[in-house]
Scaffold this motif. Structure first.
Motif, PDB file in Angstrom:
ATOM      1  N   GLU A  88       0.878  -1.170   0.000  1.00 36.45           N
ATOM      2  CA  GLU A  88       0.000   0.000   0.000  1.00 36.45           C
ATOM      3  C   GLU A  88       0.909   1.212   0.000  1.00 36.45           C
ATOM      4  OE1 GLU A  88       1.043   1.821   3.127  1.00 36.45           O
ATOM      5  OE2 GLU A  88      -1.117   1.978   3.495  1.00 36.45           O
ATOM      6  N   THR A  90       0.440   4.363   1.644  1.00 35.70           N
ATOM      7  CA  THR A  90       0.344   5.395   2.684  1.00 35.70           C
ATOM      8  C   THR A  90       1.656   5.526   3.476  1.00 35.70           C
ATOM      9  OG1 THR A  90      -1.975   4.795   2.822  1.00 35.70           O
ATOM     10  CG2 THR A  90      -1.149   6.265   4.533  1.00 35.70           C
ATOM     11  N   ARG A 119       0.654  -7.756  -2.788  1.00 36.35           N
ATOM     12  CA  ARG A 119       0.477  -8.512  -1.540  1.00 36.35           C
ATOM     13  C   ARG A 119       0.557  -9.991  -1.887  1.00 36.35           C
ATOM     14  NH1 ARG A 119      -4.297  -4.916   1.550  1.00 36.35           N
ATOM     15  NH2 ARG A 119      -3.313  -2.936   1.002  1.00 36.35           N
ATOM     16  N   GLY A 126     -11.143 -11.431  -7.082  1.00 35.31           N
ATOM     17  CA  GLY A 126     -10.993 -10.082  -6.528  1.00 35.31           C
ATOM     18  C   GLY A 126      -9.774  -9.905  -5.646  1.00 35.31           C
ATOM     19  N   PHE A 128      -5.675 -10.274  -5.835  1.00 32.51           N
ATOM     20  CA  PHE A 128      -4.530 -10.513  -6.707  1.00 32.51           C
ATOM     21  C   PHE A 128      -3.235 -10.230  -5.955  1.00 32.51           C
ATOM     22  CE2 PHE A 128      -8.138  -8.848  -9.141  1.00 32.51           C
ATOM     23  CZ  PHE A 128      -8.397  -9.942  -9.937  1.00 32.51           C
ATOM     24  N   GLN A 133      -4.414   0.648  -7.055  1.00 34.16           N
ATOM     25  CA  GLN A 133      -5.246   1.517  -6.205  1.00 34.16           C
ATOM     26  C   GLN A 133      -5.193   2.947  -6.719  1.00 34.16           C
ATOM     27  OE1 GLN A 133      -3.946   1.571  -2.116  1.00 34.16           O
ATOM     28  NE2 GLN A 133      -4.728  -0.479  -1.677  1.00 34.16           N
ATOM     29  N   GLU A 137      -4.341  11.081  -0.057  1.00 39.33           N
ATOM     30  CA  GLU A 137      -3.922  11.347   1.325  1.00 39.33           C
ATOM     31  C   GLU A 137      -3.991  12.848   1.581  1.00 39.33           C
ATOM     32  OE1 GLU A 137      -3.351   8.678   3.020  1.00 39.33           O
ATOM     33  OE2 GLU A 137      -2.737   7.216   1.507  1.00 39.33           O
ATOM     34  N   ARG A 263     -10.686  -2.125   9.961  1.00 38.68           N
ATOM     35  CA  ARG A 263      -9.590  -1.989   9.003  1.00 38.68           C
ATOM     36  C   ARG A 263      -8.451  -2.949   9.336  1.00 38.68           C
ATOM     37  NH1 ARG A 263      -9.904  -0.781   4.878  1.00 38.68           N
ATOM     38  NH2 ARG A 263      -8.254   0.673   4.492  1.00 38.68           N
ATOM     39  N   TYR A 267      -2.374   1.518  11.542  1.00 44.20           N
ATOM     40  CA  TYR A 267      -2.152   2.952  11.761  1.00 44.20           C
ATOM     41  C   TYR A 267      -3.417   3.769  11.964  1.00 44.20           C
ATOM     42  CZ  TYR A 267      -2.402   2.942   6.513  1.00 44.20           C
ATOM     43  OH  TYR A 267      -2.737   2.754   5.209  1.00 44.20           O
ATOM     44  N   TYR A 268      -4.578   3.151  11.859  1.00 39.82           N
ATOM     45  CA  TYR A 268      -5.810   3.951  11.890  1.00 39.82           C
ATOM     46  C   TYR A 268      -6.191   4.466  13.268  1.00 39.82           C
ATOM     47  CZ  TYR A 268      -6.497   2.594   7.082  1.00 39.82           C
ATOM     48  OH  TYR A 268      -6.336   2.429   5.739  1.00 39.82           O
ATOM     49  N   ALA A 286     -14.569  -5.512  -0.352  1.00 36.57           N
ATOM     50  CA  ALA A 286     -14.440  -4.056  -0.217  1.00 36.57           C
ATOM     51  C   ALA A 286     -13.880  -3.471  -1.506  1.00 36.57           C
ATOM     52  CB  ALA A 286     -13.539  -3.714   0.961  1.00 36.57           C
ATOM     53  N   LEU A 287     -14.589  -2.484  -2.022  1.00 33.83           N
ATOM     54  CA  LEU A 287     -14.115  -1.819  -3.236  1.00 33.83           C
ATOM     55  C   LEU A 287     -12.986  -0.853  -2.907  1.00 33.83           C
ATOM     56  CD1 LEU A 287     -17.522  -0.819  -4.860  1.00 33.83           C
ATOM     57  CD2 LEU A 287     -16.002  -2.656  -5.590  1.00 33.83           C
ATOM     58  N   GLY A 288     -13.009  -0.374  -1.665  1.00 32.82           N
ATOM     59  CA  GLY A 288     -11.991   0.584  -1.253  1.00 32.82           C
ATOM     60  C   GLY A 288     -12.144   0.860   0.215  1.00 32.82           C
ATOM     61  N   GLY A 309      -6.784   9.346   4.668  1.00 33.20           N
ATOM     62  CA  GLY A 309      -6.719   9.023   3.245  1.00 33.20           C
ATOM     63  C   GLY A 309      -7.544   7.807   2.925  1.00 33.20           C
ATOM     64  N   GLY A 311      -7.677   4.276  -0.111  1.00 35.53           N
ATOM     65  CA  GLY A 311      -7.167   3.554  -1.273  1.00 35.53           C
ATOM     66  C   GLY A 311      -8.357   2.852  -1.905  1.00 35.53           C
ATOM     67  N   GLY A 313      -9.648   0.243  -4.644  1.00 42.29           N
ATOM     68  CA  GLY A 313      -9.109  -0.851  -5.455  1.00 42.29           C
ATOM     69  C   GLY A 313      -9.688  -0.789  -6.871  1.00 42.29           C
TER      70      GLY A 313
HETATM   71  P1  HAM Z   1      -6.739  -1.516   2.138  1.00 48.66           P
HETATM   72  O1  HAM Z   1      -8.117  -1.641   2.707  1.00 48.66           O
HETATM   73  O2  HAM Z   1      -5.734  -2.487   2.590  1.00 48.66           O
HETATM   74  O3  HAM Z   1      -6.274  -0.025   2.479  1.00 48.66           O
HETATM   75  O4  HAM Z   1      -6.812  -1.556   0.552  1.00 48.66           O
HETATM   76  C1  HAM Z   1      -7.664  -0.678  -0.151  1.00 48.66           C
HETATM   77  C2  HAM Z   1      -8.357  -1.409  -1.282  1.00 48.66           C
HETATM   78  O5  HAM Z   1      -7.399  -2.033  -2.140  1.00 48.66           O
HETATM   79  C3  HAM Z   1      -9.260  -2.551  -0.854  1.00 48.66           C
HETATM   80  O6  HAM Z   1     -10.516  -2.082  -0.432  1.00 48.66           O
HETATM   81  C4  HAM Z   1      -9.355  -3.362  -2.143  1.00 48.66           C
HETATM   82  O7  HAM Z   1     -10.320  -2.818  -3.019  1.00 48.66           O
HETATM   83  C5  HAM Z   1      -7.982  -3.183  -2.736  1.00 48.66           C
HETATM   84  N1  HAM Z   1      -7.173  -4.380  -2.456  1.00 48.66           N
HETATM   85  C6  HAM Z   1      -6.483  -4.679  -1.326  1.00 48.66           C
HETATM   86  N2  HAM Z   1      -5.862  -5.866  -1.459  1.00 48.66           N
HETATM   87  C7  HAM Z   1      -6.160  -6.341  -2.687  1.00 48.66           C
HETATM   88  C8  HAM Z   1      -5.816  -7.516  -3.435  1.00 48.66           C
HETATM   89  N3  HAM Z   1      -4.994  -8.447  -2.929  1.00 48.66           N
HETATM   90  N4  HAM Z   1      -6.323  -7.664  -4.689  1.00 48.66           N
HETATM   91  C9  HAM Z   1      -7.144  -6.724  -5.227  1.00 48.66           C
HETATM   92  N5  HAM Z   1      -7.491  -5.592  -4.577  1.00 48.66           N
HETATM   93  C10 HAM Z   1      -7.009  -5.393  -3.327  1.00 48.66           C
HETATM   94  C11 HAM Z   1      -5.061   0.489   2.119  1.00 48.66           C
HETATM   95  O8  HAM Z   1      -4.298  -0.007   1.342  1.00 48.66           O
HETATM   96  C12 HAM Z   1      -4.784   1.849   2.744  1.00 48.66           C
HETATM   97  N6  HAM Z   1      -3.449   2.302   2.293  1.00 48.66           N
HETATM   98  C13 HAM Z   1      -5.837   2.850   2.378  1.00 48.66           C
HETATM   99  C14 HAM Z   1      -5.557   4.183   2.995  1.00 48.66           C
HETATM  100  C15 HAM Z   1      -4.972   5.246   2.413  1.00 48.66           C
HETATM  101  N7  HAM Z   1      -5.796   4.494   4.263  1.00 48.66           N
HETATM  102  C16 HAM Z   1      -5.387   5.728   4.481  1.00 48.66           C
HETATM  103  N8  HAM Z   1      -4.859   6.184   3.370  1.00 48.66           N
END
Ligand code: HAM
Length: 419
Positions: A88, A90, A119, A126, A128, A133, A137, A263, A267-268, A286-288, A309, A311, A313
């Motif tokens: 990610e 952030t 990852r 859904g 990968f 993303q 932020e 979450r 860090y939240y 989760a779409l995001g 912030g 992210g 997806g």
């Molecule tokens: P996260 O919930 O880990 O947050 O990921 C955000 C979005 O990325 C998820 O809702 C999903 O749509 C997509 N996603 C995560 N992992 C995968 C995967 N393996 N394959 C496909 N899509 C995926 C963050 O990453 C934080 N950095 C968000 C954030 C920004 N918070 C504060 N600032």
């Protein structure tokens, strides 16, 4: 024949028929970034493992189970893999914020990035190992208005790409002041039911009890009666969250309170949110998601600075668009250049003139029969064919109606195909 080499597991090639949807979602994200006054930032695709370990938390799935490690060259100091591909952005953006002393800039900083994340998870629908993303932020603003602004922005993104029925789920998970009491309440509650917890949750219970709440295997009755974050908020956190909700109501953003939303990254603080197609459950759907991270800058060695912030997806957004049958906006019409003679230089000159005028052009470089060239032009999706011969003028054929106009000047063709 030599053995073929497949694409790595959990990754995909995006073939030309799939990329218009990507152009669309990235285009909407870029346009919204402009309208919401976000500035683009770029950071490396890999960082030191310790940045993620400290930033996202040792017990987060992203660090504990899914770190995609990168080793240095053989014999180098880094051969033992001190880096990881970013799961990610952030943590990396906050690292850059600190490293470049960005706190002295007039704030709050409003940053954005679109790009791949990695990852090392078990691939499934859904999910990968490489995914993209749209990240946003805002660093340096502690007030609740920016929380509401970002949730509204996420909501707007899904609406503008054409998805219907997307809801924001929101929760507040408190801060350094009130979280300890909430953690204790969860530990007390779940310890009394430890025999009903999954192995993962039993292991997490003392390290990170909040994560027990989003364990898919948590029995429904245990989840329903679990202590709720919003009942344990200190006054400041409660007021903040009430203000966020009032603003979401005023903005008409569709949201639901979700007491189990905690979450997956450590860090939240305070406001946490995720976007779902209504009725869909579970992290994987989760779409995001995003939230506030008021302690992260300090945790990574900077001065205390609040941040928030999200992210979104893009892979999952596009899957949802396919499921909902979202129709992409029509692309500008394509013009094929064909010719009966061998004068390819003339075809290219006509192509160049049309391109100069902004028209999308696909010249046929073959000397096949005119009929064959027209056939492949139609197959390639051309709306028009410009037929070139020795003369200065050209003919324009409408490939859907079959109508043809002869002896046209290039300017007339430009006007006809652009109109
Ligand atoms: P996260 O919930 O880990 O947050 O990921 C955000 C979005 O990325 C998820 O809702 C999903 O749509 C997509 N996603 C995560 N992992 C995968 C995967 N393996 N394959 C496909 N899509 C995926 C963050 O990453 C934080 N950095 C968000 C954030 C920004 N918070 C504060 N600032």
């Amino acid at each position: 024949m030599a053995k073929t080499i497949p694409v790595p597991r959990g990754t995909r090639d995006l073939l030309p028929e799939e990329t218009p949807a990507w152009d669309r979602v990235e285009g909407v994200a870029r346009d919204l970034s402009r309208r919401y006054a976000l500035e683009r930032i770029e950071i490396p695709l890999f960082e030191r493992v310790e940045l993620f370990a400290r930033g996202l938390g040792e017990s987060s799935d992203a660090v504990e189970k899914e770190m995609f490690r990168v080793a240095g060259a053989k014999g180098s100091e880094e051969e033992a893999a001190p880096w990881a591909l970013r799961p990610e952005p952030t943590a990396g953006i906050v690292r850059a914020f600190i490293e470049h002393g960005m706190h002295v800039r007039p704030g709050p900083l409003r940053l954005t990035l679109i790009g791949p994340m990695f990852r090392y998870d078990r691939p499934q629908a859904g999910r990968f190992r490489q995914f993209s993303q749209w990240d946003v932020e805002v660093i340096g603003d502690a007030g609740p208005a920016v929380d509401a602004e970002l949730i509204e922005l996420g909501h707007r993104f899904y609406a503008e790409v054409g998805l219907t029925d997307v809801v924001a789920r929101v929760n507040s998970i408190g801060d350094a002041e009130c979280r300890p009491a909430y953690r204790d309440a969860l530990i007390g509650y779940f310890s009394a039911h430890e025999d009903r917890l999954s192995e993962d949750s039993r292991r997490r219970l003392r390290v990170n009890p909040l994560r027990v709440l989003d364990d898919k295997e948590l029995p429904a009755d245990l989840a329903a009666d679990a202590p709720r974050g919003i009942d344990h908020l200190c006054n400041a956190c409660r007021e903040h969250f009430e203000a966020v909700r009032a603003m979401l109501d005023a903005l008409g953003v569709r949201y639901e309170l979700d007491h189990r939303l905690v979450r997956g990254l450590d860090y939240y603080t305070r406001t946490a949110f995720e976007f779902y197609v209504a009725g869909r459950e579970g992290q994987q759907q989760a779409l995001g998601g995003g939230g506030r991270y008021d302690g992260l800058v300090e945790l990574l060695g900077g001065r205390p600075t609040p941040g928030i912030g999200f992210g979104l997806g893009l892979d999952r957004t596009i899957l949802a668009m396919e499921e909902q049958g979202v129709v992409l906006p029509a692309r500008p019409p394509l013009v094929a250049i064909v010719g009966s003679g061998d004068d390819h230089a003339r075809r290219l000159r006509v192509a160049a003139d049309l391109r100069e005028a902004g028209v999308a052009v696909r010249p046929d470089g073959s000397s096949r029969k005119l009929g064959k060239q027209l056939e492949s032009a139609a197959k390639a999706g051309a709306r028009w064919a410009v037929i070139v011969d020795e003369g200065e003028t050209v003919a324009l054929k409408d490939l859907s109606s079959g109508e043809q106009q002869d002896a046209l000047a290039i300017e007339t063709v430009v006007a006809a195909v652009s109109g």
